[in-house]
Design a protein around this motif. Structure first.
Motif, PDB file in Angstrom:
ATOM      1  N   PRO A   1       0.803  -1.227   0.000  1.00 26.70           N
ATOM      2  CA  PRO A   1       0.000   0.000   0.000  1.00 26.70           C
ATOM      3  C   PRO A   1       0.840   1.285   0.000  1.00 26.70           C
ATOM      4  N   GLY A   2       2.103   1.191   0.420  1.00 27.96           N
ATOM      5  CA  GLY A   2       2.937   2.402   0.458  1.00 27.96           C
ATOM      6  C   GLY A   2       3.602   2.712  -0.882  1.00 27.96           C
ATOM      7  N   ALA A   3       3.467   1.807  -1.830  1.00 28.97           N
ATOM      8  CA  ALA A   3       4.191   1.997  -3.104  1.00 28.97           C
ATOM      9  C   ALA A   3       3.419   2.914  -4.048  1.00 28.97           C
ATOM     10  N   ALA A   4       4.143   3.772  -4.745  1.00 26.71           N
ATOM     11  CA  ALA A   4       3.523   4.594  -5.800  1.00 26.71           C
ATOM     12  C   ALA A   4       3.701   3.876  -7.130  1.00 26.71           C
ATOM     13  N   VAL A   5       2.730   4.055  -8.020  1.00 29.93           N
ATOM     14  CA  VAL A   5       2.770   3.369  -9.322  1.00 29.93           C
ATOM     15  C   VAL A   5       3.135   4.382 -10.413  1.00 29.93           C
ATOM     16  N   LEU A   6       4.199   4.051 -11.161  1.00 31.17           N
ATOM     17  CA  LEU A   6       4.672   4.919 -12.246  1.00 31.17           C
ATOM     18  C   LEU A   6       4.390   4.221 -13.574  1.00 31.17           C
ATOM     19  N   VAL A   7       3.724   4.913 -14.498  1.00 27.13           N
ATOM     20  CA  VAL A   7       3.274   4.244 -15.737  1.00 27.13           C
ATOM     21  C   VAL A   7       3.637   5.072 -16.968  1.00 27.13           C
ATOM     22  N   HIS A   8       4.243   4.395 -17.954  1.00 24.96           N
ATOM     23  CA  HIS A   8       4.468   5.026 -19.257  1.00 24.96           C
ATOM     24  C   HIS A   8       3.150   4.956 -20.031  1.00 24.96           C
ATOM     25  N   PRO A   9       2.765   6.049 -20.718  1.00 26.65           N
ATOM     26  CA  PRO A   9       1.433   6.062 -21.347  1.00 26.65           C
ATOM     27  C   PRO A   9       1.281   5.182 -22.581  1.00 26.65           C
ATOM     28  N   GLU A  10       2.276   4.362 -22.914  1.00 29.56           N
ATOM     29  CA  GLU A  10       2.073   3.331 -23.947  1.00 29.56           C
ATOM     30  C   GLU A  10       1.359   2.122 -23.347  1.00 29.56           C
TER      31      GLU A  10
ATOM     32  N   PRO B   1      -1.842   0.039 -21.396  1.00 30.70           N
ATOM     33  CA  PRO B   1      -3.305   0.069 -21.549  1.00 30.70           C
ATOM     34  C   PRO B   1      -3.977   1.016 -20.539  1.00 30.70           C
ATOM     35  N   ALA B   2      -5.157   1.519 -20.908  1.00 25.61           N
ATOM     36  CA  ALA B   2      -5.877   2.508 -20.074  1.00 25.61           C
ATOM     37  C   ALA B   2      -6.109   1.995 -18.651  1.00 25.61           C
ATOM     38  N   ALA B   3      -6.416   0.688 -18.504  1.00 23.81           N
ATOM     39  CA  ALA B   3      -6.705   0.157 -17.169  1.00 23.81           C
ATOM     40  C   ALA B   3      -5.466   0.192 -16.279  1.00 23.81           C
ATOM     41  N   VAL B   4      -4.287   0.113 -16.893  1.00 23.09           N
ATOM     42  CA  VAL B   4      -3.024   0.210 -16.128  1.00 23.09           C
ATOM     43  C   VAL B   4      -2.766   1.676 -15.778  1.00 23.09           C
ATOM     44  N   ILE B   5      -2.985   2.550 -16.768  1.00 22.70           N
ATOM     45  CA  ILE B   5      -2.796   3.990 -16.530  1.00 22.70           C
ATOM     46  C   ILE B   5      -3.722   4.462 -15.399  1.00 22.70           C
ATOM     47  N   ALA B   6      -4.921   3.876 -15.339  1.00 19.21           N
ATOM     48  CA  ALA B   6      -5.894   4.298 -14.316  1.00 19.21           C
ATOM     49  C   ALA B   6      -5.370   4.042 -12.897  1.00 19.21           C
ATOM     50  N   LEU B   7      -4.418   3.133 -12.748  1.00 23.15           N
ATOM     51  CA  LEU B   7      -3.885   2.807 -11.417  1.00 23.15           C
ATOM     52  C   LEU B   7      -2.636   3.631 -11.072  1.00 23.15           C
ATOM     53  N   ALA B   8      -2.253   4.545 -11.973  1.00 22.82           N
ATOM     54  CA  ALA B   8      -0.962   5.243 -11.812  1.00 22.82           C
ATOM     55  C   ALA B   8      -1.025   6.412 -10.832  1.00 22.82           C
ATOM     56  N   ASP B   9       0.074   6.604 -10.118  1.00 25.79           N
ATOM     57  CA  ASP B   9       0.247   7.837  -9.341  1.00 25.79           C
ATOM     58  C   ASP B   9       0.937   8.883 -10.209  1.00 25.79           C
ATOM     59  N   ALA B  10       1.712   8.449 -11.198  1.00 26.19           N
ATOM     60  CA  ALA B  10       2.320   9.382 -12.154  1.00 26.19           C
ATOM     61  C   ALA B  10       2.366   8.701 -13.510  1.00 26.19           C
ATOM     62  N   VAL B  11       1.989   9.450 -14.549  1.00 22.86           N
ATOM     63  CA  VAL B  11       2.035   8.954 -15.937  1.00 22.86           C
ATOM     64  C   VAL B  11       2.969   9.882 -16.693  1.00 22.86           C
ATOM     65  N   GLY B  12       3.900   9.324 -17.464  1.00 27.08           N
ATOM     66  CA  GLY B  12       4.764  10.225 -18.229  1.00 27.08           C
ATOM     67  C   GLY B  12       5.807   9.495 -19.029  1.00 27.08           C
ATOM     68  N   SER B  13       6.578  10.282 -19.745  1.00 25.51           N
ATOM     69  CA  SER B  13       7.691   9.741 -20.537  1.00 25.51           C
ATOM     70  C   SER B  13       8.727   9.161 -19.573  1.00 25.51           C
ATOM     71  N   THR B  14       9.714   8.517 -20.125  1.00 32.42           N
ATOM     72  CA  THR B  14      10.716   7.877 -19.279  1.00 32.42           C
ATOM     73  C   THR B  14      11.394   8.901 -18.346  1.00 32.42           C
ATOM     74  N   THR B  15      11.782  10.048 -18.887  1.00 28.96           N
ATOM     75  CA  THR B  15      12.429  11.057 -18.035  1.00 28.96           C
ATOM     76  C   THR B  15      11.455  11.563 -16.976  1.00 28.96           C
ATOM     77  N   GLN B  16      10.220  11.735 -17.361  1.00 33.40           N
ATOM     78  CA  GLN B  16       9.227  12.221 -16.402  1.00 33.40           C
ATOM     79  C   GLN B  16       8.997  11.208 -15.281  1.00 33.40           C
ATOM     80  N   LEU B  17       9.086   9.918 -15.596  1.00 36.52           N
ATOM     81  CA  LEU B  17       8.908   8.895 -14.558  1.00 36.52           C
ATOM     82  C   LEU B  17      10.089   8.906 -13.586  1.00 36.52           C
TER      83      LEU B  17
END
Ligand code: 13P
Ligand code: SF4
Length: 358
Positions: free
Chosen positions: A226-235, A237-253
């Motif tokens: 529960p303490g972990a943040a989820v980082l997702v590249h926007p390539e 799927p939407a259902a994975v992006i929906a669980l993200a704490d941050a979405v972005g390019s590799t540098t942004q992550l």
């Protein structure tokens, strides 16, 4: 506005298995590796060459780029760095579209790659022979393509973007009342559409690595940690992006990993990024987001098979023999430059074009 998927059938992309690619590379002893690194350092100097690596390639290549005054970054910043660096030869460790982008921007420089077999499933899913007529059939749309495309596709585009500026550019065009034809990544296209509300026609390509991240398994892992943040590249799927704490390019992550207060992160992008993430936030822990299948049954296992083809030995051979030089036919290059230069110009107008945006 809704996004529409209304496209001709696209080629089925057959990707190699990452585990097989890695197993095919020779295993080096420490002494052999040290000798290879020394040889590459000497060759880079002798040939007025600079090594520019993507975050997804082997950590040893990333380290070598850092140690030799080269660069490790996302696809936008690789293009910018190569454009601004005075070296006569650019050695691009990544996949073919990255080498082609370097050549489009720098026709006077020699661009070498460790291998010319390093493709990208997005690029392969969008052949110019099908894409160009599709654009021609929608003349009222502004054509925006992801950098993960061939020079021929870029030549037909109005704008090239990378994931670090895609949302901002499409939003900018939306405000001018433009309708967008977006290619080739359907997940990134849907994400941009969900953020901007732009009117978009979306090509149905996908990345073999990011498409394999699984939302159910990720949700379960999130519950366990529960303490972990989820980082997702926007390539992804939407259902994975929906669980993200941050979405972005590799540098942004990587920036998000530094900026967010969490001590632990679940990362939905290629595991090659862990080298730089760990360097940026050494006190934090990074876990791979779950993918379809496990062990031998997963195709990519969160590591791009084509990025995995880059090896130290291949960097040395390319420099030694001049093999794997990138050539782009001049007429195509000139046309592709227009949309690629617009990407760099647009990025310049943004206050924080690359960092801290996730
Ligand atoms: P970046 O532009 O974030 O580096 O992504 C390139 C890529 O190929 C991601 O899979
Ligand atoms: Fe292409 Fe995906 Fe590999 Fe990136 S990770 S180069 S998008 S196949």
């Amino acid at each position: 506005m809704t996004a529409r998927i209304d496209i001709p059938a696209i080629p089925v992309v057959k990707a190699p298995q990452t585990a097989e690619v890695l197993a095919s590379l020779p295993v080096l002893s420490d002494a052999e590796r040290a000798a290879l690194v020394a040889r590459i350092k000497r060759l880079l100097e002798e040939q007025d060459a600079v090594l520019i690596a993507h975050y997804y390639v082997d950590a040893e290549i990333q380290r070598l780029a850092e140690e030799t005054g080269g660069y490790v970054s996302d696809s936008l910043d690789m293009a910018r760095f190569g454009h601004e660096h005075p070296a006569r030869t650019l050695v691009i460790a990544g996949v073919r579209f990255m080498g082609e982008t370097a050549k489009i921007l720098n026709p006077e420089k020699r661009v070498l790659m460790p291998t010319l077999e390093a493709e990208c499933s997005l690029d392969l899913s969008c052949p110019a022979a099908e894409f160009v007529p599709f654009c021609d059939a929608h003349p009222d749309h502004t054509v925006v393509v992801y950098s993960n495309t061939s020079a021929e596709v870029k030549a037909r585009a109005d704008y090239v973007v990378t994931s670090s500026i895609a949302v901002k550019l499409v939003d900018h065009l939306r405000k001018q009342g433009k309708k967008i034809l977006w290619a080739p990544d359907k997940h990134l296209g849907a994400y941009i559409n969900s953020v901007t509300g732009a009117d978009m026609l979306i090509w149905p390509g996908s990345c073999v690595v990011h498409d394999a991240f699984k939302a159910d398994a990720l949700a379960a892992l999130k519950k366990e940690r529960p303490g972990a943040a989820v980082l997702v590249h926007p390539e992804s799927p939407a259902a994975v992006i929906a669980l993200a704490d941050a979405v972005g390019s590799t540098t942004q992550l990587i920036e998000a990993a530094k900026r967010l207060p969490n001590k632990e992160f679940i990362v939905a992008t290629d595991s090659g990024i862990f080298y730089k993430m760990q360097q940026a936030a050494p006190e934090k822990t990074f876990l791979e987001a779950p993918t379809a299948g496990k062990g031998p049954s997963c195709m990519a296992c969160a590591h791009c098979p084509w990025m995995a083809m880059n090896s130290l030995a291949r960097v040395a051979v390319a420099l030694e023999t001049g093999a794997n030089e990138i050539h782009v036919e001049e007429e195509i290059r000139r046309k592709a430059l227009r949309a690629t230069q617009r990407m760099l110009d647009f990025a310049k107008t943004l206050k924080a074009p690359v960092l801290g945006d996730a």
